[in-house]
Motif scaffolding. Structure first.
Motif, PDB file in Angstrom:
ATOM      1  N   ASP A  76       2.088   2.143  -3.254  1.00  0.00           N
ATOM      2  CA  ASP A  76       0.987   2.401  -4.195  1.00  0.00           C
ATOM      3  C   ASP A  76       0.816   1.234  -5.163  1.00  0.00           C
ATOM      4  O   ASP A  76       0.709   1.409  -6.379  1.00  0.00           O
ATOM      5  CB  ASP A  76       1.244   3.707  -4.973  1.00  0.00           C
ATOM      6  CG  ASP A  76      -0.039   4.229  -5.626  1.00  0.00           C
ATOM      7  OD1 ASP A  76      -1.136   3.821  -5.185  1.00  0.00           O
ATOM      8  OD2 ASP A  76       0.047   5.017  -6.579  1.00  0.00           O
ATOM      9  N   GLN A  77       0.789   0.013  -4.591  1.00  0.00           N
ATOM     10  CA  GLN A  77       0.571  -1.206  -5.373  1.00  0.00           C
ATOM     11  C   GLN A  77      -0.643  -1.936  -4.796  1.00  0.00           C
ATOM     12  O   GLN A  77      -0.511  -2.980  -4.146  1.00  0.00           O
ATOM     13  CB  GLN A  77       1.818  -2.101  -5.315  1.00  0.00           C
ATOM     14  CG  GLN A  77       3.063  -1.467  -5.904  1.00  0.00           C
ATOM     15  CD  GLN A  77       4.311  -2.294  -5.675  1.00  0.00           C
ATOM     16  OE1 GLN A  77       4.318  -3.252  -4.900  1.00  0.00           O
ATOM     17  NE2 GLN A  77       5.405  -1.925  -6.324  1.00  0.00           N
ATOM     18  N   PRO A  78      -1.866  -1.409  -4.996  1.00  0.00           N
ATOM     19  CA  PRO A  78      -3.045  -2.000  -4.350  1.00  0.00           C
ATOM     20  C   PRO A  78      -3.315  -3.442  -4.757  1.00  0.00           C
ATOM     21  O   PRO A  78      -3.763  -4.246  -3.945  1.00  0.00           O
ATOM     22  CB  PRO A  78      -4.182  -1.065  -4.790  1.00  0.00           C
ATOM     23  CG  PRO A  78      -3.660  -0.353  -6.000  1.00  0.00           C
ATOM     24  CD  PRO A  78      -2.194  -0.225  -5.800  1.00  0.00           C
ATOM     25  N   ASP A 130      -4.654  12.048 -10.217  1.00  0.00           N
ATOM     26  CA  ASP A 130      -3.454  12.207 -11.050  1.00  0.00           C
ATOM     27  C   ASP A 130      -3.781  12.928 -12.349  1.00  0.00           C
ATOM     28  O   ASP A 130      -3.000  13.764 -12.838  1.00  0.00           O
ATOM     29  CB  ASP A 130      -2.844  10.833 -11.352  1.00  0.00           C
ATOM     30  CG  ASP A 130      -2.181  10.221 -10.130  1.00  0.00           C
ATOM     31  OD1 ASP A 130      -1.971  10.963  -9.146  1.00  0.00           O
ATOM     32  OD2 ASP A 130      -1.871   9.011 -10.161  1.00  0.00           O
ATOM     33  N   ASN A 142      -9.752  13.034  -4.716  1.00  0.00           N
ATOM     34  CA  ASN A 142      -9.253  11.676  -4.448  1.00  0.00           C
ATOM     35  C   ASN A 142     -10.302  10.826  -3.752  1.00  0.00           C
ATOM     36  O   ASN A 142     -10.495   9.651  -4.080  1.00  0.00           O
ATOM     37  CB  ASN A 142      -7.988  11.746  -3.587  1.00  0.00           C
ATOM     38  CG  ASN A 142      -6.749  12.038  -4.417  1.00  0.00           C
ATOM     39  OD1 ASN A 142      -6.717  11.736  -5.599  1.00  0.00           O
ATOM     40  ND2 ASN A 142      -5.756  12.652  -3.807  1.00  0.00           N
ATOM     41  N   HIS A 168      -7.666   7.937  -6.816  1.00  0.00           N
ATOM     42  CA  HIS A 168      -6.346   8.540  -7.031  1.00  0.00           C
ATOM     43  C   HIS A 168      -6.013   8.665  -8.511  1.00  0.00           C
ATOM     44  O   HIS A 168      -5.249   9.561  -8.904  1.00  0.00           O
ATOM     45  CB  HIS A 168      -5.277   7.709  -6.319  1.00  0.00           C
ATOM     46  CG  HIS A 168      -5.354   7.823  -4.831  1.00  0.00           C
ATOM     47  ND1 HIS A 168      -4.848   8.913  -4.137  1.00  0.00           N
ATOM     48  CD2 HIS A 168      -5.895   7.020  -3.890  1.00  0.00           C
ATOM     49  CE1 HIS A 168      -5.055   8.738  -2.853  1.00  0.00           C
ATOM     50  NE2 HIS A 168      -5.695   7.602  -2.666  1.00  0.00           N
ATOM     51  N   GLN A 209       0.838  -1.203   0.000  1.00  0.00           N
ATOM     52  CA  GLN A 209       0.000   0.000   0.000  1.00  0.00           C
ATOM     53  C   GLN A 209       0.866   1.244   0.000  1.00  0.00           C
ATOM     54  O   GLN A 209       0.591   2.206  -0.719  1.00  0.00           O
ATOM     55  CB  GLN A 209      -0.917   0.002   1.226  1.00  0.00           C
ATOM     56  CG  GLN A 209      -2.043  -1.011   1.168  1.00  0.00           C
ATOM     57  CD  GLN A 209      -3.169  -0.584   0.241  1.00  0.00           C
ATOM     58  OE1 GLN A 209      -3.482  -1.251  -0.723  1.00  0.00           O
ATOM     59  NE2 GLN A 209      -3.789   0.536   0.529  1.00  0.00           N
ATOM     60  N   ASP A 210       1.946   1.257   0.818  1.00  0.00           N
ATOM     61  CA  ASP A 210       2.851   2.402   0.851  1.00  0.00           C
ATOM     62  C   ASP A 210       3.524   2.614  -0.502  1.00  0.00           C
ATOM     63  O   ASP A 210       3.854   3.748  -0.864  1.00  0.00           O
ATOM     64  CB  ASP A 210       3.930   2.205   1.924  1.00  0.00           C
ATOM     65  CG  ASP A 210       3.370   2.302   3.333  1.00  0.00           C
ATOM     66  OD1 ASP A 210       2.251   2.846   3.468  1.00  0.00           O
ATOM     67  OD2 ASP A 210       4.014   1.844   4.280  1.00  0.00           O
ATOM     68  N   ARG A 253      -7.498   3.242   1.242  1.00  0.00           N
ATOM     69  CA  ARG A 253      -8.257   3.375  -0.008  1.00  0.00           C
ATOM     70  C   ARG A 253      -9.448   4.321   0.144  1.00  0.00           C
ATOM     71  O   ARG A 253     -10.218   4.498  -0.800  1.00  0.00           O
ATOM     72  CB  ARG A 253      -8.793   2.004  -0.453  1.00  0.00           C
ATOM     73  CG  ARG A 253      -7.763   0.948  -0.753  1.00  0.00           C
ATOM     74  CD  ARG A 253      -8.392  -0.242  -1.470  1.00  0.00           C
ATOM     75  NE  ARG A 253      -9.529  -0.799  -0.755  1.00  0.00           N
ATOM     76  CZ  ARG A 253      -9.447  -1.793   0.123  1.00  0.00           C
ATOM     77  NH1 ARG A 253      -8.257  -2.315   0.407  1.00  0.00           N
ATOM     78  NH2 ARG A 253     -10.520  -2.271   0.728  1.00  0.00           N
TER      79      ARG A 253
END
Length: 688
Positions: free
Chosen positions: A219-221, A535, A526, A531, A216-217, A256
């Motif tokens: 950004d790989q859900p 972006d 967001n 997210h 998660q940190d 999330r």
């Protein structure tokens, strides 16, 4: 039979059963190896018991320590004593745990376990960075004894895999606390390899849950969900493990912004834990629910749950969880306007965190407190927390960039060393060939001439290849430097590039105009659209700003949803028009996203330096701060507008510094004259 002996007998039987289902390795093993694995399994069971029932676990471990069979094995005695110290730390008796560490240190082979036990004490006292430093020292002695590649069926003899596994997880937590999740993943994957090689299901699912949070940190859900699904499959039938995983799942849902799932997972976990004797798991669930209620505008329920969980957390001396509870309580009290009580809890959190370098946790706490004070109309306190959070966020982002650059540089260093080795090998081959040529020269002069000619050709080829290799290496290094000064999302210059420009061009006498730009209500983008939409908004706003400014103006992505424009040559009279173009460019047309279109506005703070009328010299960092204060004023007075600093009544540097110290009051007294520009009028149906 006493309750203690019945419990111990059942756990010995369970250990044997676990050994027969995946922990025993091949059928033909020595009696010594079997005894080692049985002890490891029994110690692991006492550790799990010690999490909620430390007295029972300590009695069982002391009985094991006193048994004659273990007294003849010094290595077994060390592991038992380390486990006793670890359970003492779980129980919150840190002084007793330190005494066990001192005893281990003074015995042969006990130094790495003493370091690891001290790391456990720091970690459970809420000091993850200090804990990581100690665990890293322990790893130097522990890890070399364990296999470096995944074995076919078991860890090898001589590998204290469980201690190595624990040290790796502590180091990973420290790296995550410093904002280095990529480095933490390397450590966690190594810990996963050890747990799987040993066939320990509980250890495997625990490190999988830590890997999920780390993903998660990063950004790989998708990876995070895969990891937690693996852990849940392993935890089937283990209520205690399932409860712990519910807490991890709820944390992922919170990241999330999926509040509904977060509450459902926590309430399910609390229901499961309530039917067990797992008091600490219940307290952890209450703490997580308090956090969820705090973020869903239910401060009274959050405060109630935090107060219910605190006595259990304090009983076990869990300072890390106590800090989280007291922080959530302080935010809830601010939202309830109980400011004196909130300040007491804030001071208690600061006291508990003394000496801790967990920047990621501190940034989150500052942001939540600042938002709470802003929500109850306390702008002075909100502004102070906002600046403190931004400063710490900048430092953490810098560390993340440096960590990524170090890894990239390490990669290029390895490739360069490989090229050097290849060159050395070829040069050695060339020298060998020359020696052969000399021997052949004794028999044939013609052969010597031919071989010398070949040698010259080979040397020429080698020199050409070396020159080409050096050119490619220099080109790669130049590309790396350029990439480190560009923002990958917007392709704008980043803060690093701006700092290098200031080092070259500015200093204590900054000249030119600065415009600080912040997207309004970006968090709602967001939260409502995800997210990916956020972006897209950031990229489009960056493009519109670049179109609005002049060709020689520098546009910088300052961080998050903030941008900075440095206009070197713009005249003071033209600065207002530049700000109007940017306001209009951002807010006049909706932005296309996957769900349709979205209207976005921005707030701007700007000024021309040195400030009129005194034109006192200022350092560029002070100029940035003035533009930032003008931006905050624009946001606090309604957003979708620009505030420019026209004049400041200050005769000398000291008077200018006093105005800067309390900008809001200076504006009220007329010491600062601001120019206000309104952005494009938005439709009545709202902007988001």
């Amino acid at each position: 039979m006493s309750r203690l002996h019945r419990a111990r007998a059942s756990r010995v039987a369970l250990a044997a059963l676990l050994l027969s289902f995946g922990l025993s390795g091949p059928a033909a093993v020595s009696a010594s190896d079997s005894h080692d694995r049985q002890l490891d399994t029994e110690l692991a069971q006492w550790e799990r018991t010690g999490y909620n029932e430390p007295k029972e676990a300590l009695q069982g471990l002391q009985a094991l320590r006193s048994s004659r069979a273990e007294a003849n094995r010094p290595d077994h005695a060390l592991r038992i004593d380390y486990t006793i110290g670890r359970v003492q730390a779980m129980a919150g008796d840190m002084d007793e745990a330190r005494r066990w560490a001192d005893r281990l240190e003074n015995r042969p082979g006990g130094q790495p376990l003493a370091l690891l036990l001290r790391a456990e004490v720091q970690d459970r006292s809420g000091q993850p960075v200090k804990a990581g430093e100690l665990a890293q020292q322990a790893l130097a002695d522990l890890d070399p004894g364990c296999p470096q590649e995944t074995p076919t069926f078991q860890v090898k003899a001589g590998c204290d895999w469980r201690s190595t596994y624990t040290a790796l997880r502590i180091v990973a937590r420290a790296q995550s606390a410093r904002g280095e999740p990529a480095s933490a993943e390397v450590r966690l994957l190594r810990a996963l390899e050890l747990a799987q090689s040993a066939g320990d299901t509980f250890a495997t699912l625990m490190v999988l849950s830590q890997l999920a949070l780390n993903a998660q940190d990063l950004d790989q859900p998708a990876v995070a969900q895969q990891r937690i699904t693996q852990a849940l499959q392993l935890a089937q039938g283990d209520v205690g493990a399932t409860v712990r995983l519910r807490i991890v799942e709820s944390s992922m849902a919170a990241l999330r912004n999926d509040t509904k799932s977060q509450l459902a997972l926590l309430e399910d976990g609390l229901r499961l834990a309530a039917h067990t004797t797992a008091r600490r798991e219940v307290a952890s669930m209450q703490a997580s629910l308090a956090d969820a209620y705090m973020h869903t505008q239910q401060p009274a329920r959050a405060a109630m749950l935090a107060r219910q969980a605190l006595p259990v957390v304090q009983e076990f001396g869990d300072q890390k969880l106590e800090r989280t509870l007291r922080h959530n309580l302080s935010v809830s009290l601010v939202l309830l306007r109980q400011f004196d009580a909130a300040r007491r809890e804030i001071n208690r959190v600061i006291e508990l965190a003394r000496g801790d370098n967990d920047a990621v946790r501190r940034i989150l706490q500052l942001r939540e407190l600042g938002e709470a004070y802003a929500a109850v109309n306390q702008p002075r306190e909100a502004l102070r927390l906002y600046h403190e959070e931004r400063s710490l966020s900048a430092e953490t982002a810098q560390r993340k960039r440096e960590s990524a650059l170090r890894q990239l540089s390490h990669k290029y260093d390895i490739e360069a060393r490989q090229r050097d080795l290849e060159l050395a090998r070829r040069q050695q081959a060339l020298q060998d060939q020359e020696l052969t040529n000399r021997r052949l020269a004794q028999y044939a002069g013609v052969g010597l001439a031919v071989l010398l000619g070949l040698s010259v050709v080979l040397m020429g080829v080698m020199l050409v290849r070396v020159r080409d290799t050096n050119k490619r290496l220099k080109a790669n290094q130049s590309l790396l430097r350029a990439q480190s000064e560009r923002d990958p999302l917007t392709e704008l210059a980043n803060r690093r590039h701006f700092l290098s420009v200031m080092d070259r061009e500015a200093g204590d006498a900054f000249r030119g105009a600065l415009l600080m730009i912040d997207i309004d209500h970006f968090k709602q983008v967001n939260d409502r659209h995800g997210h990916a939409a956020g972006d897209m908004v950031i990229r489009e706003v960056a493009r519109r700003i670049s179109q609005a400014v002049r060709s020689d103006d520098l546009v910088v992505r300052w961080g998050g949803e903030e941008f900075l424009v440095f206009a070197r040559t713009v005249a003071p009279s033209a600065l207002q028009h530049l700000a109007e173009r940017i306001l209009s460019g951002i807010g006049s047309q909706p932005i296309a996203i996957a769900e349709g279109s979205l209207r976005v506005t921005a707030s701007i703070g700007y000024g021309h330096f040195p400030l009129a009328p005194a034109l006192l010299p200022q350092h560029w960092e002070q100029a940035v701060n003035w533009a930032d204060m003008a931006l905050y004023t624009a946001k606090s007075q309604g957003r979708n507008r620009a505030h420019g600093i026209e004049a400041v009544q200050a005769e000398d540097a000291q008077a200018l510094s006093q105005v800067e110290t309390d900008f809001e009051a200076a504006c009220s007294r007329g010491l600062v004259r601001l120019q206000t520009l309104l952005g494009p009028e938005q439709p009545a149906d709202g902007t988001h």
